[in-house]
Scaffold this active site. Structure first.
Site: not given
Length: 216
Positions: A89, A151, A180
Site C-alpha cells: 500500500d 485506496k 479500498k
C-alpha cells in the site's frame, strides 16, 4: 455477508510492539481475514506466524506522507516483497499531485508496480487533502500506472474514507481497478455500505468488532 473476506486487519500505530503484531496475526487467522496490514519492520515476524495460513500480508510504502523520492519508495517496495509481503500500500506524493503534475504520479506508481511484479499494489491518494478534480486525477494516474487498487486514506490524515469519495473513485476505477476504503470504518453498517458501493477491501483496526457484530 461475510465481512471477514473484505477486511485488511490493520495496525500501523507508531507504538505497535512485536506482541501487538503477534496478536493481530492470531486475530486474522481466527477470523479468516483476507489480509493484515502492518509496518515493514514486522514483516518477518508476521511471515513466521502466518506461513501456514491463507492470510495475506500487506505493508506500507512511503507512509504516511508520500513525500519520499521515487527511488526510496521503489527500494521500500522491493525490500517489503523480499521480506514476505504479498501486497504493498503506497502513498502518492500529494504535494506534486496538487501542482497538476500527474505524469510524475503515474510514473512513480508504474515504477513501483514494475518493481513488485505480480504482487498487489494499492495506491493511497489521501482524499482528505484533495478536491474532486484532484481525486479523479489521482485515480486516473493509478489506473495508468497499472495499480491493482486505489485506496482512500492512510488513517493519519485529517479524515478517512467517505461514501462520496468511494463513489467518485469507483466511477474512475470501473472494473479495471479495485477500491479500498480505509480510515474511520468502525461499525458493521458503515462497512456494508462501502461494500454495496463497490469496494473490494476495507482497511480497519476494528475488524474483530465488525465480525463479532455480524455473528450476533
Amino acid at each position: 455477508m461475510q465481512l471477514n473476506q473484505y477486511i485488511d486487519h490493520t495496525l500501523l500505530k507508531p507504538t505497535a510492539k512485536p506482541e501487538d503484531i503477534e496478536k493481530l496475526c492470531m486475530e486474522a487467522v481466527a477470523n479468516q481475514f483476507i489480509a493484515i496490514c502492518i509496518p515493514p519492520s514486522y514483516l518477518k515476524l508476521a511471515k513466521s506466524i502466518l506461513k501456514t495460513s491463507n492470510v495475506k500480508i500487506a505493508t506500507v510504502v512511503g507512509f504516511p506522507l508520500g513525500a519520499m523520492t521515487t527511488d526510496a519508495k521503489v527500494f521500500e517496495a522491493q525490500d517489503a516483497i523480499a521480506k514476505g509481503a504479498d501486497e504493498v500500500d503506497m502513498v502518492i506524493n500529494i504535494g506534486i499531485l496538487k501542482t497538476g503534475n500527474t505524469e510524475y504520479i503515474w510514473n512513480e506508481i508504474a515504477e513501483i508496480k514494475k518493481a513488485i511484479g505480480s504482487k498487489i499494489l494499492k495506491v493511497i491518494i489521501e482524499t482528505c487533502y484533495l478536491n474532486d478534480a484532484e481525486k479523479k486525477a489521482a485515480c486516473l494516474a493509478a489506473l495508468k500506472g497499472r495499480a491493482d487498487f486505489v485506496k482512500t486514506s492512510t488513517g493519519f490524515g485529517t479524515a478517512g474514507a467517505t461514501f462520496e469519495d468511494v463513489q467518485l473513485m469507483k466511477q474512475i476505477a470501473g472494473d479495471k481497478m479495485k477500491v479500498k476504503a480505509s480510515g474511520g470504518i468502525k461499525d458493521r453498517e458503515t462497512a456494508i455500505k462501502y461494500i454495496e458501493l463497490g469496494v473490494s477491501r476495507l482497511g480497519t483496526s476494528s475488524g474483530v468488532n465488525l465480525v463479532i457484530s455480524e455473528k450476533n
